[in-house]
Design a protein around this motif. Structure first.
Motif, PDB file in Angstrom:
ATOM      1  N   PRO A  89       0.838  -1.204   0.000  1.00 21.45           N
ATOM      2  CA  PRO A  89       0.000   0.000   0.000  1.00 21.45           C
ATOM      3  C   PRO A  89       0.877   1.261   0.000  1.00 21.45           C
ATOM      4  O   PRO A  89       1.909   1.295   0.670  1.00 21.45           O
ATOM      5  CB  PRO A  89      -0.774  -0.095   1.318  1.00 21.45           C
ATOM      6  CG  PRO A  89      -0.533  -1.458   1.847  1.00 21.45           C
ATOM      7  CD  PRO A  89       0.695  -1.989   1.217  1.00 21.45           C
ATOM      8  N   VAL A  90       0.454   2.240  -0.765  1.00 22.41           N
ATOM      9  CA  VAL A  90       1.207   3.487  -0.888  1.00 22.41           C
ATOM     10  C   VAL A  90       0.247   4.655  -0.696  1.00 22.41           C
ATOM     11  O   VAL A  90      -0.821   4.696  -1.312  1.00 22.41           O
ATOM     12  CB  VAL A  90       1.879   3.591  -2.280  1.00 22.41           C
ATOM     13  CG1 VAL A  90       2.546   4.941  -2.471  1.00 22.41           C
ATOM     14  CG2 VAL A  90       2.867   2.456  -2.481  1.00 22.41           C
ATOM     15  N   PRO A 138      -3.572  13.511  10.114  1.00 22.76           N
ATOM     16  CA  PRO A 138      -4.762  12.647  10.081  1.00 22.76           C
ATOM     17  C   PRO A 138      -4.812  11.712   8.873  1.00 22.76           C
ATOM     18  O   PRO A 138      -5.224  10.560   8.999  1.00 22.76           O
ATOM     19  CB  PRO A 138      -5.933  13.638  10.062  1.00 22.76           C
ATOM     20  CG  PRO A 138      -5.390  14.867  10.705  1.00 22.76           C
ATOM     21  CD  PRO A 138      -3.947  14.920  10.277  1.00 22.76           C
ATOM     22  N   ALA A 139      -4.370  12.177   7.721  1.00 21.20           N
ATOM     23  CA  ALA A 139      -4.375  11.320   6.531  1.00 21.20           C
ATOM     24  C   ALA A 139      -3.401  10.162   6.714  1.00 21.20           C
ATOM     25  O   ALA A 139      -3.707   9.023   6.341  1.00 21.20           O
ATOM     26  CB  ALA A 139      -4.013  12.131   5.285  1.00 21.20           C
ATOM     27  N   ILE A 140      -2.258  10.450   7.303  1.00 21.16           N
ATOM     28  CA  ILE A 140      -1.273   9.394   7.543  1.00 21.16           C
ATOM     29  C   ILE A 140      -1.795   8.417   8.589  1.00 21.16           C
ATOM     30  O   ILE A 140      -1.686   7.197   8.424  1.00 21.16           O
ATOM     31  CB  ILE A 140       0.077  10.004   7.971  1.00 21.16           C
ATOM     32  CG1 ILE A 140       0.657  10.852   6.832  1.00 21.16           C
ATOM     33  CG2 ILE A 140       1.063   8.910   8.386  1.00 21.16           C
ATOM     34  CD1 ILE A 140       1.855  11.690   7.221  1.00 21.16           C
ATOM     35  N   GLU A 141      -2.389   8.952   9.641  1.00 20.89           N
ATOM     36  CA  GLU A 141      -2.925   8.074  10.689  1.00 20.89           C
ATOM     37  C   GLU A 141      -4.015   7.144  10.148  1.00 20.89           C
ATOM     38  O   GLU A 141      -4.015   5.945  10.436  1.00 20.89           O
ATOM     39  CB  GLU A 141      -3.480   8.920  11.841  1.00 20.89           C
ATOM     40  CG  GLU A 141      -2.392   9.602  12.648  1.00 20.89           C
ATOM     41  CD  GLU A 141      -2.927  10.649  13.621  1.00 20.89           C
ATOM     42  OE1 GLU A 141      -4.117  11.028  13.538  1.00 20.89           O
ATOM     43  OE2 GLU A 141      -2.131  11.086  14.470  1.00 20.89           O
ATOM     44  N   LYS A 142      -4.923   7.677   9.348  1.00 20.29           N
ATOM     45  CA  LYS A 142      -5.995   6.844   8.761  1.00 20.29           C
ATOM     46  C   LYS A 142      -5.415   5.765   7.859  1.00 20.29           C
ATOM     47  O   LYS A 142      -5.862   4.618   7.874  1.00 20.29           O
ATOM     48  CB  LYS A 142      -6.985   7.723   7.993  1.00 20.29           C
ATOM     49  CG  LYS A 142      -7.864   8.572   8.865  1.00 20.29           C
ATOM     50  CD  LYS A 142      -8.764   9.476   8.023  1.00 20.29           C
ATOM     51  CE  LYS A 142      -9.497  10.440   8.914  1.00 20.29           C
ATOM     52  NZ  LYS A 142     -10.230  11.449   8.150  1.00 20.29           N
ATOM     53  N   PHE A 143      -4.443   6.136   7.057  1.00 16.12           N
ATOM     54  CA  PHE A 143      -3.797   5.176   6.169  1.00 16.12           C
ATOM     55  C   PHE A 143      -3.149   4.062   6.979  1.00 16.12           C
ATOM     56  O   PHE A 143      -3.307   2.871   6.664  1.00 16.12           O
ATOM     57  CB  PHE A 143      -2.765   5.896   5.299  1.00 16.12           C
ATOM     58  CG  PHE A 143      -2.005   4.993   4.374  1.00 16.12           C
ATOM     59  CD1 PHE A 143      -2.568   4.584   3.179  1.00 16.12           C
ATOM     60  CD2 PHE A 143      -0.725   4.564   4.701  1.00 16.12           C
ATOM     61  CE1 PHE A 143      -1.867   3.750   2.307  1.00 16.12           C
ATOM     62  CE2 PHE A 143      -0.026   3.737   3.838  1.00 16.12           C
ATOM     63  CZ  PHE A 143      -0.596   3.325   2.642  1.00 16.12           C
ATOM     64  N   LEU A 144      -2.408   4.432   8.008  1.00 21.94           N
ATOM     65  CA  LEU A 144      -1.736   3.435   8.836  1.00 21.94           C
ATOM     66  C   LEU A 144      -2.728   2.530   9.574  1.00 21.94           C
ATOM     67  O   LEU A 144      -2.492   1.318   9.710  1.00 21.94           O
ATOM     68  CB  LEU A 144      -0.782   4.109   9.828  1.00 21.94           C
ATOM     69  CG  LEU A 144       0.435   4.780   9.199  1.00 21.94           C
ATOM     70  CD1 LEU A 144       1.242   5.536  10.254  1.00 21.94           C
ATOM     71  CD2 LEU A 144       1.304   3.766   8.470  1.00 21.94           C
ATOM     72  N   GLU A 145      -3.827   3.091  10.013  1.00 18.71           N
ATOM     73  CA  GLU A 145      -4.857   2.277  10.670  1.00 18.71           C
ATOM     74  C   GLU A 145      -5.414   1.216   9.709  1.00 18.71           C
ATOM     75  O   GLU A 145      -5.657   0.083  10.101  1.00 18.71           O
ATOM     76  CB  GLU A 145      -5.988   3.166  11.188  1.00 18.71           C
ATOM     77  CG  GLU A 145      -5.632   3.965  12.415  1.00 18.71           C
ATOM     78  CD  GLU A 145      -6.690   5.001  12.775  1.00 18.71           C
ATOM     79  OE1 GLU A 145      -7.772   5.050  12.142  1.00 18.71           O
ATOM     80  OE2 GLU A 145      -6.416   5.808  13.691  1.00 18.71           O
TER      81      GLU A 145
END
Length: 148
Positions: A89-90, A138-145
């Motif tokens: 995933p990227v 927030p975008a990074i956190e959502k992606f990582l979740e």
């Protein structure tokens, strides 16, 4: 990634290369801060003086690296087949106020990478990770979740 046969992509790449050429010539002529300032203002749409002094000083100190890295990213072709083979995933982040070049590149990469997600961060420019990390996080956190 940008295609010379697509007019808007060709124009975006020409814009980028003119900014890089100016940066390179200013640094070579010993007008380092002038070149870096013009580059940062073009790429980020914000006045140089609005950046904290420590950030401006860091950019000026890295001018030679900035020249080398921007030339490498603009002039080194990236093969589309390489991106098509990426299996992980990227997350591709794009500031709403980033230059057109970034929007075109992100769109193209997002279309080529099988598991890519392109996230538009509203109200920020290209330097958002430095100038507005709270908008980016927030975008990074959502992606990582989703992908942890």
């Amino acid at each position: 990634l940008l295609r010379s046969e697509v007019a808007v992509e060709r124009e975006a790449l020409a814009w980028d290369r003119s900014i890089i050429a100016n940066l390179k010539s200013e640094v070579a002529a010993g007008r380092t801060e002038s070149g870096v300032r013009a580059f940062i203002e073009a790429w980020n749409g914000q006045p140089w003086q609005d950046l904290p002094l420590a950030v401006r000083s860091q950019f000026v100190g890295l001018a030679d690296t900035l020249v080398a890295e921007t030339e490498a990213t603009s002039y080194c072709p990236l093969q589309a087949d390489m991106l098509r083979r990426l299996g992980l995933p990227v997350l591709i982040l794009v500031g709403e106020r980033s230059p057109a070049l970034i929007h075109h590149t992100a769109s193209r990469a997002g279309a080529l990478i099988p598991r890519a997600e392109v996230a538009l961060i509203e109200g920020v420019d290209h330097m958002a990770p430095v100038s507005n990390p709270k908008a980016v996080a927030p975008a990074i956190e959502k992606f990582l979740e989703r992908h942890s």
